[in-house]
Write a protein that holds these residues in place. Structure first.
Motif, PDB file in Angstrom:
ATOM      1  N   MET A 177      86.644  88.048 116.310  1.00 16.11           N
ATOM      2  CA  MET A 177      85.761  88.091 117.476  1.00 16.11           C
ATOM      3  C   MET A 177      84.368  88.450 116.969  1.00 16.11           C
ATOM      4  O   MET A 177      83.942  89.612 117.022  1.00 16.11           O
ATOM      5  CB  MET A 177      86.269  89.097 118.501  1.00 16.11           C
ATOM      6  N   PRO A 178      83.614  87.462 116.457  1.00 17.71           N
ATOM      7  CA  PRO A 178      82.368  87.757 115.731  1.00 17.71           C
ATOM      8  C   PRO A 178      81.259  88.350 116.599  1.00 17.71           C
ATOM      9  O   PRO A 178      80.246  88.788 116.051  1.00 17.71           O
ATOM     10  CB  PRO A 178      81.954  86.386 115.173  1.00 17.71           C
ATOM     11  N   TRP A 179      81.430  88.348 117.902  1.00 15.89           N
ATOM     12  CA  TRP A 179      80.383  88.905 118.758  1.00 15.89           C
ATOM     13  C   TRP A 179      80.496  90.415 118.925  1.00 15.89           C
ATOM     14  O   TRP A 179      79.612  91.046 119.498  1.00 15.89           O
ATOM     15  CB  TRP A 179      80.399  88.219 120.118  1.00 15.89           C
ATOM     16  N   LEU A 180      81.577  91.018 118.431  1.00 11.42           N
ATOM     17  CA  LEU A 180      81.750  92.460 118.527  1.00 11.42           C
ATOM     18  C   LEU A 180      81.267  93.138 117.247  1.00 11.42           C
ATOM     19  O   LEU A 180      81.323  92.563 116.154  1.00 11.42           O
ATOM     20  CB  LEU A 180      83.214  92.815 118.770  1.00 11.42           C
ATOM     21  N   GLU A 181      80.797  94.379 117.384  1.00  8.90           N
ATOM     22  CA  GLU A 181      80.279  95.104 116.227  1.00  8.90           C
ATOM     23  C   GLU A 181      81.409  95.502 115.277  1.00  8.90           C
ATOM     24  O   GLU A 181      81.291  95.339 114.057  1.00  8.90           O
ATOM     25  CB  GLU A 181      79.523  96.366 116.689  1.00  8.90           C
ATOM     26  N   ALA A 182      82.511  96.022 115.802  1.00 13.47           N
ATOM     27  CA  ALA A 182      83.632  96.427 114.953  1.00 13.47           C
ATOM     28  C   ALA A 182      84.520  95.221 114.653  1.00 13.47           C
ATOM     29  O   ALA A 182      84.736  94.368 115.524  1.00 13.47           O
ATOM     30  CB  ALA A 182      84.438  97.514 115.653  1.00 13.47           C
ATOM     31  N   PRO A 183      85.040  95.118 113.440  1.00  6.21           N
ATOM     32  CA  PRO A 183      85.953  94.004 113.129  1.00  6.21           C
ATOM     33  C   PRO A 183      87.167  94.024 114.060  1.00  6.21           C
ATOM     34  O   PRO A 183      87.925  94.994 114.093  1.00  6.21           O
ATOM     35  CB  PRO A 183      86.357  94.275 111.677  1.00  6.21           C
ATOM     36  N   THR A 184      87.339  92.956 114.807  1.00  8.40           N
ATOM     37  CA  THR A 184      88.358  92.884 115.845  1.00  8.40           C
ATOM     38  C   THR A 184      88.971  91.493 115.842  1.00  8.40           C
ATOM     39  O   THR A 184      88.281  90.508 115.565  1.00  8.40           O
ATOM     40  CB  THR A 184      87.739  93.165 117.236  1.00  8.40           C
ATOM     41  N   ALA A 185      90.247  91.397 116.170  1.00 10.07           N
ATOM     42  CA  ALA A 185      90.931  90.105 116.245  1.00 10.07           C
ATOM     43  C   ALA A 185      91.359  89.830 117.677  1.00 10.07           C
ATOM     44  O   ALA A 185      91.724  90.743 118.424  1.00 10.07           O
ATOM     45  CB  ALA A 185      92.150  90.083 115.327  1.00 10.07           C
TER      46      ALA A 185
END
Length: 444
Positions: free
Chosen positions: A85-93
């Motif tokens: 989810m490249p729009w979030l600051e923290a690495p998230t799937a």
């Protein structure tokens, strides 16, 4: 699916999300240490969650809520698997999911299952639809009381003019588009060309054709989520609402499709520019279902501000060769790529319902060996043609009563969608135009 997370140890949380009838992502945040359980067993939330209104509220008279005890459905991962989810600051799937009943049957109120059912009809005939979509959207500065074009990060200027096919307009937001294409690569969304369009800060991105209609709808749904989220990281908004500016054209979501037989041949191609009888039958099916399908293509109050004459959005029920004023256009070009372009839908649609409506209507026409009227020439707005419904209320009634729609969508989905739209129509009537824009800007 589990291997993806093991290859990305930086990801600490995941989102599991399904599309509701308004294409809103509904789901949960889950720590990665519980991801294996979600993959193997799925997760649960009420069936009614896929049938909320645009505000996220229960439908007042829905039988899914109190009448049946607000029972759970089981949400299982789709074949798409994990993605960043490249729009979030923290690495998230993100793990896309879809809904099933307790006994394992697909939940017929899930829009992704509605499209799957249409694809299954094609498979039963040995056919495969090939789909590509073109998505228009606006970049908007919504920080003040009045919507306007964002300041260009490159020039520091705000250009208040239409910029059709302007390289300068693309360059003005080059940082955003560079990040967008990189994010599409990460999410495996097949973004092709980008152009600037006729509205203020309006752009279009084409997604490449795909012989998996479910994946094409996934791509469109995920792309809309990505564009809106990434724009916020860049300090402005992105919106797929049909018509944010009264004096400029609205945003459409055009669909191109052809159909392959079991041997991989395009059944619309006869070696010439006119196409086959099957192409014309598919066109006839689309036209026959168009009035009833309008609620799918224009699902919100604001949608009907776009569907007006002489505004680059088709309003007449017609078709034509290489004619962008027609609702259904047969593009020119390679005979082998002979296809149908469906031009009615706005950018604010649910991609799953939209593709189900278009492909289902086309298949109705093929099954019935339906004959379309003669193709139009010239300006469709000036021909006195039958029109799509011009009000939201009329579109709701047409959808509910349409026999072609009843062949495409399960009765439960038709009921749920009608109840949802009637509730939204009621409450939207109490709002000012500015309040409606505020709710639609970020949601659709």
């Amino acid at each position: 699916m589990k291997n993806w997370l093991r290859k990305h140890p930086e990801v600490r949380t995941i989102r599991v999300a399904a599309a509701d009838l308004n294409a809103q992502a509904r789901g949960k945040r889950v720590p990665t240490r519980y991801a294996d359980k979600v993959v193997e067993d799925g997760t649960r939330f009420p069936l009614s969650v896929l049938n909320l209104d645009i505000w996220g509220e229960d439908i007042d008279d829905s039988p899914l809520v109190f009448e049946t005890g607000d029972a759970d459905g089981v949400l299982k991962p789709t074949e798409r698997g994990f993605m960043p989810m490249p729009w979030l600051e923290a690495p998230t799937a993100l793990l896309p999911i879809w809904m099933f009943r307790e006994d394992g049957r697909p939940y017929e109120g899930d829009p992704r299952h509605a499209l799957r059912a249409v694809v299954d009809r094609y498979k039963a005939m040995g056919l495969t639809p090939v789909v590509a979509v073109e998505l228009e959207f606006f970049l908007i500065d919504d920080s003040g009381r009045k919507l306007q074009v964002p300041v260009s990060p490159r020039s520091g200027k705000r250009r208040k003019a239409a910029e059709t096919l302007s390289i300068r307009a693309l360059d003005a937001f080059d940082t955003f588009f560079t990040d967008l294409y990189e994010a599409c690569e990460e999410m495996d969304i097949p973004a092709d060309t980008a152009i600037s369009e006729a509205g203020l800060g309006q752009f279009e991105v084409n997604l490449m054709h795909c012989d998996d209609a479910l994946r094409a709808a996934d791509d469109a749904w995920l792309f809309k989520m990505l564009v809106k989220g990434l724009a916020r990281r860049h300090g402005f908004a992105a919106s797929f609402m049909a018509k944010p500016y009264e004096d400029y054209a609205g945003s459409g979501l055009h669909t191109h499709f052809s159909v392959l037989d079991a041997d991989g041949r395009n059944i619309f191609d006869d070696g010439g520019p006119l196409g086959t009888d099957l192409l014309r039958q598919a066109v006839a099916g689309c036209l026959n279902a168009m009035a009833g399908s309008t609620l799918i293509f224009a699902p919100h109050w604001n949608s009907y501000d776009r569907l007006v004459p002489d505004a680059h959005a088709p309003t007449g029920i017609c078709w034509g060769y290489e004619n962008r004023t027609a609702a259904v256009r047969i593009p020119s070009g390679s005979n082998a790529a002979r296809r149908i372009e469906h031009r009615v839908a706005g950018g604010d649609v649910n991609p799953y319902l939209m593709l189900a409506a278009i492909l289902g209507a086309a298949l109705n026409g093929i099954e019935d060996k339906a004959e379309p009227p003669a193709p139009i020439t010239g300006n469709a707005y000036a021909l006195g043609l039958p029109q799509v419904p011009t009000t939201w209320a009329d579109a709701i009634d047409a959808f509910e009563a349409c026999p072609e729609i009843a062949r495409i969508f399960a009765p439960e989905l038709v009921r749920n969608f009608v109840l949802t739209k009637r509730q939204e129509l009621h409450y939207m009537g109490d709002l000012t135009p500015e309040e409606r824009v505020e709710i639609y800007l970020d949601t659709v």
